[in-house]
Each structure stands twice: as structure tokens, then as C-alpha cells.
Design a protein around this motif. Structure first.
Motif, PDB file in Angstrom:
ATOM      1  N   THR A 127       0.834  -1.205   0.000  1.00 25.05           N
ATOM      2  CA  THR A 127       0.000   0.000   0.000  1.00 25.05           C
ATOM      3  C   THR A 127       0.869   1.255   0.000  1.00 25.05           C
ATOM      4  OG1 THR A 127      -1.749  -1.191   1.164  1.00 25.05           O
ATOM      5  CG2 THR A 127      -1.837   1.215   1.232  1.00 25.05           C
ATOM      6  N   LYS A 174      -4.828   6.227   0.350  1.00 21.46           N
ATOM      7  CA  LYS A 174      -4.665   4.793   0.065  1.00 21.46           C
ATOM      8  C   LYS A 174      -4.421   4.018   1.352  1.00 21.46           C
ATOM      9  CE  LYS A 174      -3.095   5.433  -4.579  1.00 21.46           C
ATOM     10  NZ  LYS A 174      -3.389   4.713  -5.705  1.00 21.46           N
ATOM     11  N   LEU A 175      -3.803   4.671   2.321  1.00 18.37           N
ATOM     12  CA  LEU A 175      -3.535   4.034   3.617  1.00 18.37           C
ATOM     13  C   LEU A 175      -4.764   4.011   4.508  1.00 18.37           C
ATOM     14  CD1 LEU A 175      -0.138   5.789   4.213  1.00 18.37           C
ATOM     15  CD2 LEU A 175      -0.412   3.361   3.742  1.00 18.37           C
TER      16      LEU A 175
END
Length: 179
Positions: A127, A174-175
């Protein structure tokens, strides 16, 4: 005595060297070059770690943060056809993670706790690599062109608006799953 034992554990963990890649879901190895470079920056202060009173969780946060920086550096290096990160790739990663230059807005600092599992979790490492934006991949060239001192004094000339930073440099969404 506690500080000596703690120091010995930290030294033992950091004494591992070799390939920067990690096993599937297991601990990653922090490259020696990154370990040495990390000592030049206020990482422990930013993570609020006092090594004189450190707890095992502090070691985990520190190793996790360095593992995340390493993943960013690997991604940047790969975009320049380098198998292993060079010093300029690690500097770019520290810049992307808002550690350097010192006066840079801490736009990704809130995501650090989400990145710390990078030390032992392959999915988090993946990720992090996916979060590295297109402009971030150009930073080694910019650092080399300007030189470290001029790059640092210019603040890296990176976006200061969060949305633009996340789009071009490091997408913390995205995290967080888009939050």
C-alpha cells in the motif's frame, strides 16, 4: 541498566544488513545506509521518542517508520531503474514522508501510525508503494540538480496544499481506505 539493555536490543536489531526486501509477512531489514542517514534527521523527536525512557512500543514505532521510508525509497529507486535505493532515493523518501526539509509542512505525519506495520506486514508495504505519486518519483533528480542544501532551503518546492500533495507526492488516502 534498563537503558543499556534497551540500547543493546536496538543495536542488535539494527545490526542486520543485507537485501532491503522483506519476506512475505515477516520483518523487513532496514538498510544500513538508511539507518545512518536517519541519525541526521529529527525522526525520534517527530515520533516523540526519548531513548532514555523508551518502551518496546517506541522501538516498534521507530522501526516501522524506517521500514515505511525504505518502501518509499525502493519505489522511487525502481522508477529510476535502480535495484537498491541510493542516498538520494532515501533523501527523497524522507522528504516525501515530511521529515526533510525540517520546515516542511507535516502533511503525511498523521498517516505514520498506519505505515508503521510496514516493518512486518507485506500488505502495508504494498500500500505504501502504491501511495507514492508521480511527482515524488522525480525528487531524486531534483535533489541532485539543486544539491541537498539548496533543496532543503527551498523546502523542496513541493505542494503545500494537502489535496495536491496527496495526488502528486504521497496519497495517504490509500492508507486510510479513502477517508
Amino acid at each position: 541498566m534498563r537503558n543499556q539493555l534497551f540500547s543493546a536490543i536496538v543495536l542488535m536489531v539494527f545490526s542486520f544488513s543485507g537485501d532491503a526486501m522483506a519476506q512475505e509477512n515477516g520483518p523487513t531489514i532496514i538498510p544500513e545506509q538508511l539507518q545512518k542517514l536517519a541519525l541526521k534527521f529529527p525522526i525520534t523527536e517527530r515520533l516523540k521518542i526519548d531513548w532514555n525512557e523508551a518502551a518496546p512500543e517506541d522501538v516498534g514505532r521507530y522501526l516501522g517508520f524506517l521500514a515505511a521510508v525504505n518502501e518509499v525509497a525502493l519505489t522511487v529507486a525502481k522508477s529510476h531503474d535502480r535495484k537498491e535505493p541510493s542516498e538520494v532515493d532515501f533523501l527523497a523518501a524522507l522528504s516525501i514522508e515530511c521529515i526533510w526539509p525540517n520546515h516542511k509542512p507535516p502533511l503525511v505525519e498523521a498517516s505514520w501510525p498506519l505505515q508503521e506495520p510496514a516493518f512486518y506486514n507485506a500488505a502495508v508495504r504494498e500500500t505504501i508503494r502504491a501511495a507514492v505519486g508521480p511527482v515524488a518519483r522525480e525528487l531524486p533528480d531534483r535533489i541532485e540538480k539543486l544539491g541537498q542544501d539548496l533543496y532543503a532551503s527551498s523546502g523542496g518546492e513541493l505542494p503545500t496544499q494537502p489535496d495536491r500533495y496527496y495526488k502528486d507526492i504521497f496519497d495517504i488516502k490509500k492508507l486510510t481506505g479513502g477517508k
